[in-house]
Design a protein around this motif. Structure first.
Motif, PDB file in Angstrom:
ATOM      1  N   THR A 110       0.834  -1.205   0.000  1.00 58.58           N
ATOM      2  CA  THR A 110       0.000   0.000   0.000  1.00 58.58           C
ATOM      3  C   THR A 110       0.869   1.256   0.000  1.00 58.58           C
ATOM      4  OG1 THR A 110      -0.068   0.024   2.404  1.00 58.58           O
ATOM      5  CG2 THR A 110      -1.848  -1.157   1.263  1.00 58.58           C
ATOM      6  N   GLY A 111       0.200   2.373  -0.294  1.00 54.91           N
ATOM      7  CA  GLY A 111       0.883   3.656  -0.237  1.00 54.91           C
ATOM      8  C   GLY A 111       1.647   3.971  -1.509  1.00 54.91           C
ATOM      9  N   LYS A 112       2.148   5.193  -1.543  1.00 52.30           N
ATOM     10  CA  LYS A 112       2.900   5.641  -2.712  1.00 52.30           C
ATOM     11  C   LYS A 112       4.363   5.256  -2.531  1.00 52.30           C
ATOM     12  CE  LYS A 112      -0.226   9.291  -4.076  1.00 52.30           C
ATOM     13  NZ  LYS A 112      -0.725   8.585  -5.271  1.00 52.30           N
ATOM     14  N   THR A 136       5.898  12.680   5.276  1.00 49.90           N
ATOM     15  CA  THR A 136       5.386  13.661   6.218  1.00 49.90           C
ATOM     16  C   THR A 136       3.864  13.655   6.158  1.00 49.90           C
ATOM     17  OG1 THR A 136       5.638  15.923   6.990  1.00 49.90           O
ATOM     18  CG2 THR A 136       5.352  15.616   4.621  1.00 49.90           C
ATOM     19  N   LYS A 137       3.213  14.434   6.995  1.00 51.68           N
ATOM     20  CA  LYS A 137       1.750  14.394   7.051  1.00 51.68           C
ATOM     21  C   LYS A 137       1.126  15.354   6.042  1.00 51.68           C
ATOM     22  CE  LYS A 137       1.109  12.551  11.630  1.00 51.68           C
ATOM     23  NZ  LYS A 137       0.867  12.809  13.038  1.00 51.68           N
ATOM     24  N   TRP A 138       0.132  14.863   5.346  1.00 57.12           N
ATOM     25  CA  TRP A 138      -0.634  15.647   4.386  1.00 57.12           C
ATOM     26  C   TRP A 138      -2.108  15.591   4.793  1.00 57.12           C
ATOM     27  CZ3 TRP A 138       1.189  17.872  -0.322  1.00 57.12           C
ATOM     28  CH2 TRP A 138       2.527  17.642  -0.615  1.00 57.12           C
ATOM     29  N   ASP A 139      -2.895  16.493   4.184  1.00 59.86           N
ATOM     30  CA  ASP A 139      -4.349  16.380   4.259  1.00 59.86           C
ATOM     31  C   ASP A 139      -4.825  15.860   2.918  1.00 59.86           C
ATOM     32  OD1 ASP A 139      -4.619  17.378   6.859  1.00 59.86           O
ATOM     33  OD2 ASP A 139      -4.440  19.439   6.120  1.00 59.86           O
ATOM     34  N   PHE A 140      -5.738  14.893   2.958  1.00 56.29           N
ATOM     35  CA  PHE A 140      -6.172  14.258   1.719  1.00 56.29           C
ATOM     36  C   PHE A 140      -7.688  14.166   1.681  1.00 56.29           C
ATOM     37  CE2 PHE A 140      -7.020  10.235  -0.732  1.00 56.29           C
ATOM     38  CZ  PHE A 140      -6.633  10.742  -1.965  1.00 56.29           C
ATOM     39  N   GLY A 141      -8.266  14.500   0.537  1.00 57.02           N
ATOM     40  CA  GLY A 141      -9.702  14.327   0.415  1.00 57.02           C
ATOM     41  C   GLY A 141     -10.279  15.055  -0.770  1.00 57.02           C
ATOM     42  N   VAL A 142     -11.603  14.978  -0.848  1.00 61.95           N
ATOM     43  CA  VAL A 142     -12.354  15.639  -1.911  1.00 61.95           C
ATOM     44  C   VAL A 142     -12.491  17.113  -1.548  1.00 61.95           C
ATOM     45  CG1 VAL A 142     -14.577  15.676  -3.110  1.00 61.95           C
ATOM     46  CG2 VAL A 142     -13.569  13.503  -2.414  1.00 61.95           C
ATOM     47  N   GLU A 191     -15.011  18.509   1.198  1.00 59.05           N
ATOM     48  CA  GLU A 191     -15.230  17.698   2.406  1.00 59.05           C
ATOM     49  C   GLU A 191     -14.025  17.843   3.335  1.00 59.05           C
ATOM     50  OE1 GLU A 191     -16.010  13.671   1.263  1.00 59.05           O
ATOM     51  OE2 GLU A 191     -17.648  14.242  -0.082  1.00 59.05           O
ATOM     52  N   LEU A 211      -2.889  12.231   6.775  1.00 54.25           N
ATOM     53  CA  LEU A 211      -2.245  10.948   6.537  1.00 54.25           C
ATOM     54  C   LEU A 211      -0.853  11.147   5.954  1.00 54.25           C
ATOM     55  CD1 LEU A 211      -2.592  10.928   3.266  1.00 54.25           C
ATOM     56  CD2 LEU A 211      -4.735   9.800   3.739  1.00 54.25           C
ATOM     57  N   LYS A 212      -0.085  10.058   5.967  1.00 58.39           N
ATOM     58  CA  LYS A 212       1.181  10.033   5.249  1.00 58.39           C
ATOM     59  C   LYS A 212       0.961   9.259   3.957  1.00 58.39           C
ATOM     60  CE  LYS A 212       3.993   8.455   8.590  1.00 58.39           C
ATOM     61  NZ  LYS A 212       5.280   8.177   9.278  1.00 58.39           N
ATOM     62  N   LEU A 213       1.796   9.475   2.975  1.00 64.08           N
ATOM     63  CA  LEU A 213       1.577   8.836   1.684  1.00 64.08           C
ATOM     64  C   LEU A 213       2.092   7.406   1.660  1.00 64.08           C
ATOM     65  CD1 LEU A 213       2.361  11.760  -0.793  1.00 64.08           C
ATOM     66  CD2 LEU A 213       0.384  11.362   0.674  1.00 64.08           C
ATOM     67  N   SER A 266       1.833   4.943  -9.626  1.00 61.66           N
ATOM     68  CA  SER A 266       1.951   3.833  -8.687  1.00 61.66           C
ATOM     69  C   SER A 266       1.123   2.652  -9.184  1.00 61.66           C
ATOM     70  CB  SER A 266       1.434   4.277  -7.316  1.00 61.66           C
ATOM     71  OG  SER A 266       1.389   3.189  -6.429  1.00 61.66           O
ATOM     72  N   THR A 308      -0.644   0.888  -7.221  1.00 59.80           N
ATOM     73  CA  THR A 308      -1.801   0.777  -6.337  1.00 59.80           C
ATOM     74  C   THR A 308      -2.555   2.109  -6.300  1.00 59.80           C
ATOM     75  OG1 THR A 308      -0.420   1.416  -4.468  1.00 59.80           O
ATOM     76  CG2 THR A 308      -0.701  -0.946  -4.864  1.00 59.80           C
ATOM     77  N   PHE A 349      -4.288   5.030  -4.422  1.00 64.68           N
ATOM     78  CA  PHE A 349      -4.268   5.727  -3.141  1.00 64.68           C
ATOM     79  C   PHE A 349      -5.682   6.113  -2.710  1.00 64.68           C
ATOM     80  CE2 PHE A 349      -3.022   9.393  -0.407  1.00 64.68           C
ATOM     81  CZ  PHE A 349      -2.138   8.712   0.410  1.00 64.68           C
ATOM     82  N   GLU A 364      -7.384   3.024  -1.328  1.00 61.85           N
ATOM     83  CA  GLU A 364      -6.825   2.683  -0.008  1.00 61.85           C
ATOM     84  C   GLU A 364      -7.415   3.534   1.109  1.00 61.85           C
ATOM     85  OE1 GLU A 364      -2.594   3.028  -0.289  1.00 61.85           O
ATOM     86  OE2 GLU A 364      -2.429   1.415  -1.762  1.00 61.85           O
ATOM     87  N   ASP A 405     -12.801  15.029  -7.610  1.00 65.23           N
ATOM     88  CA  ASP A 405     -11.476  15.639  -7.469  1.00 65.23           C
ATOM     89  C   ASP A 405     -10.901  15.359  -6.085  1.00 65.23           C
ATOM     90  OD1 ASP A 405     -10.987  16.747  -9.870  1.00 65.23           O
ATOM     91  OD2 ASP A 405     -11.350  18.816  -9.286  1.00 65.23           O
ATOM     92  N   HIS A 406      -9.721  14.772  -6.041  1.00 64.13           N
ATOM     93  CA  HIS A 406      -9.036  14.552  -4.763  1.00 64.13           C
ATOM     94  C   HIS A 406      -7.752  15.385  -4.735  1.00 64.13           C
ATOM     95  CE1 HIS A 406     -11.731  11.105  -4.527  1.00 64.13           C
ATOM     96  NE2 HIS A 406     -11.364  10.927  -3.271  1.00 64.13           N
ATOM     97  N   TRP A 407      -7.493  15.968  -3.592  1.00 61.17           N
ATOM     98  CA  TRP A 407      -6.308  16.832  -3.448  1.00 61.17           C
ATOM     99  C   TRP A 407      -5.504  16.442  -2.221  1.00 61.17           C
ATOM    100  CZ3 TRP A 407      -4.949  20.503  -7.020  1.00 61.17           C
ATOM    101  CH2 TRP A 407      -5.915  20.794  -7.996  1.00 61.17           C
ATOM    102  N   LEU A 408      -4.211  16.518  -2.385  1.00 59.68           N
ATOM    103  CA  LEU A 408      -3.285  16.419  -1.262  1.00 59.68           C
ATOM    104  C   LEU A 408      -2.815  17.836  -0.962  1.00 59.68           C
ATOM    105  CD1 LEU A 408      -1.202  13.371  -2.455  1.00 59.68           C
ATOM    106  CD2 LEU A 408      -2.266  13.523  -0.196  1.00 59.68           C
ATOM    107  N   THR A 409      -2.985  18.260   0.275  1.00 60.90           N
ATOM    108  CA  THR A 409      -2.573  19.618   0.624  1.00 60.90           C
ATOM    109  C   THR A 409      -1.763  19.586   1.912  1.00 60.90           C
ATOM    110  OG1 THR A 409      -4.658  19.952   1.783  1.00 60.90           O
ATOM    111  CG2 THR A 409      -4.529  20.752  -0.486  1.00 60.90           C
TER     112      THR A 409
END
Lengths: 327, 304
Positions: free
Chosen positions: A168-170, A213-219, A222, A227-229, B171, B173, B175, B178, B195-199
């Protein structure tokens, strides 16, 4: 016969790894090996390490795992010629074109395909074997099935990192330029270069491990999830007997940027484990579980310190080139 | 004089989109074999796709999966076998094992090396040219000077992205799956349609994530530099539209078609402010110039 490859970010680390039983150590020349300068070596230091290893029957690989600029290929090849003349046993190389050139220039040396080459299947192994590579490092995600398939498809030597297989993960070595998109730093004088070819993939401008490192992930609209990658890698143990049976020839410790004491203890540990497997005297890995757990705790602690250091460095760096005025 | 191309993942996108600004289309999403009705993963879609593109008088290239594992190779081979019997103008590969496989299959079509092919040097360009590669998409980390050097010293055609988010990571897999509470084993529920974003607030970092591929947050924009591109005799230009709304490729293509036509005719660009405003409006996280001018990829340098 399996070989234990150990990192040598400093001469002190090189001597310790050799003394503890590493068969091969790998070193990075300043500006050419994807690590900050404090984990690379000057040419003179590399010569010292080659002499030390040679006197003890051990081997040294020089890591050329950057993708060189087309403008710096002559300097790249000159460096390699110098180390060959000093008695290096082989190179770890990423750029496919450079691998082909090295094969023609150094038919007597061992060539490893670096993890940064981004291998994903057994046909990749055949491609690199056709170029003349001797050893290929296998992807972090591969388990027994992929190793067996690759062994069946090619006679290229197989090398694995001493990390657990992670699904899993990047985890995308050779397929990631996130770090340089976000930040880069200028070359430093000690690295011997004064031009821009800037990223971790291309020299001593280190990867800032932004995936750890920690990121924020989502739509977009929302609440994001922190999480970390990717999750922290764990040291490998249980898989080792089976991997040896499948024909893996080289087991590689990473960690040129770790403390020497950590590498010394890991080399000692894995030397014991691999010797036990090869002799048949200790194939039950449960025997080593407690010792591994203690090493794992140290490993994770050191890794976190390293990521924190890199992120602090990244925070202090500009994302623009200093000599170009931005609009 | 020049070719402007973009990407189209599915028959639906091909039907709904306006690609009149483009000379060529790359069919397929090379990053995700599970993407519904992906040209890159379904041999039954290929004949209809190539017919549609050819009927519009455009060149049609097929993108093959970028990171095939051993278990992917049989189906990728079937896609390639089917495509070999169809009038595709070229295949795009990102994987050297797949490049070897195509040669062993007797592939007689031109091959383009894709963005994840790790093309950094003319040495590698010469190597893949021997395997039938006629066009390379240099790694985005290369500067314009380096790309031009590779073109001239291989020699080989170089694809020059002029607009769109920069592919940064691919990748094996997903993300999004997951980290999704909707997806279940074997059914991703097409969560990437949102749309998904990493910030990361610290550092003001943003990246767009499409599941198996991570892209730059900002859109690469070379509109203010098209005269430089034309003067350098670059001739194959590309708009990266993966992960964008269907109208994105049409509007961006229209703007670049006009600008490139003027540049290649030696006509001045005039005031580009309205076009730049339109492009900024399409870019949720602003514009950048990638690595073309020797900087971290997210910077933007205007003409002035």
């Amino acid at each position: 016969m399996t070989a234990l490859l150990a990192p040598a970010g400093t001469t002190e680390m090189a001597f310790a790894a050799i003394d503890e039983g590493a068969d091969v150590i790998y070193v990075g020349p300043l500006g050419w090996s994807r690590r900050p300068y404090e984990s690379e070596m000057t040419d003179d230091e590399i010569r010292t390490v080659i002499d030390y290893a040679g006197a003890r029957g051990k081997q040294v690989r020089v890591v050329f795992n950057t993708f060189p600029s087309p403008f710096e290929m002559d300097g790249f090849l000159d460096k390699a010629r110098r180390f060959d003349a000093w008695g290096v046993s082989g190179f770890i190389v990423t750029d496919p074109g450079a691998i082909a050139l090295f094969r023609r220039m150094f038919p007597h040396l061992v060539l490893h395909v670096s993890i940064g080459s981004g291998v994903t299947n057994a046909w990749d192994a055949q491609f690199y074997r056709a170029l003349g590579a001797d050893v290929i490092i296998l992807p972090y995600r591969w388990g027994e099935e992929e190793i067996a398939q690759t062994r069946a498809a090619s006679d290229i030597g197989l090398e694995v990192f001493l990390f657990e297989t992670v699904q899993t993960g990047k985890i995308c070595p050779g397929k990631c330029i996130m770090s340089s998109y976000l930040k880069f730093r200028d070359w430093q004088e000690i690295e011997g270069k004064d031009y821009f070819y800037g990223s971790a993939n291309r020299g001593a401008k280190e990867c800032y491990r932004v995936c750890q490192t920690k990121w924020d992930f989502g739509v977009a609209d929302e609440p994001p999830a922190p999480l970390k990658l990717r999750r922290d890698a764990r040291l490998m143990l249980e898989q080792l007997p089976r991997f040896v049976d499948l024909g893996v020839e080289c087991f590689k410790l990473s960690g040129r940027e770790r403390p020497t004491a950590m590498i010394r203890d890991l080399v000692r540990f894995y030397r014991k484990v691999l010797d036990g497997i090869e002799s048949g005297a200790a194939r039950d890995m449960a025997l080593h579980a407690d010792e591994l757990a203690a090493l794992q705790a140290r490993w994770v602690s050191e890794k976190r310190k390293r990521v924190d250091t890199l992120m602090t460095r990244a925070a202090g760096l500009r994302s623009d080139a200093p000599w170009i005025a931005s609009a | 004089m020049f070719e402007l191309s973009t990407n189209v993942a599915t028959p639906k996108q091909l039907r709904q989109g306006d690609y009149s600004a483009y000379d060529a289309l790359y069919l397929g999403d090379f990053s995700c074999p599970d993407y519904p009705k992906n040209f890159s993963a379904d041999p039954d879609l290929l004949a209809g796709g190539v017919d549609t593109v050819k009927s519009q008088g455009k060149k049609c290239y097929l993108r093959l999966y970028a990171v095939p594992s051993n278990h992917d190779l049989p189906w990728v081979r079937k896609v390639a076998e089917k495509a070999l019997s169809l009038p595709f103008d070229a295949f795009e590969v990102h994987n050297l094992g797949l490049l070897l496989m195509l040669r062993e299959m007797g592939c007689n079509k031109p091959i383009h090396l894709g963005v994840f092919g790790n093309l950094y040097t003319d040495a590698t360009a010469r190597l893949v040219k021997d395997y039938g590669v006629t066009r390379v998409y240099p790694n985005p980390e290369l500067s314009l000077k380096e790309a031009i050097y590779i073109r001239d010293h291989t020699p080989i055609e170089v694809l020059t992205p002029v607009h769109g988010k920069i592919p940064l990571v691919v990748s094996e897999t997903c993300f999004i799956v997951e980290h999704s509470d909707k997806a279940v084993e074997g059914d991703c529920k097409f969560s990437c349609s949102q749309d998904h974003w990493l910030t990361r607030t610290k550092g003001e970092w943003s990246l767009k994530d499409t599941g198996r591929m991570t892209l730059s947050g900002s859109d690469l924009c070379m509109l203010e530099h098209v005269e430089e591109l034309a003067a350098a005799r670059l001739s194959a230009f590309y708009v990266q539209s993966h992960g964008e709304d269907v109208g994105y490729a049409a509007r961006v293509g229209e703007i670049y078609r006009d600008a490139l036509t003027r540049a290649f005719a030696g006509e001045p660009q005039g005031d580009l402010s309205s076009q730049l405003e339109a492009l900024k409006g399409l870019a949720k996280m602003g514009l950048c110039n990638g690595y073309y001018y020797e900087s971290a990829g997210r910077r933007y340098f205007g003409e002035n």
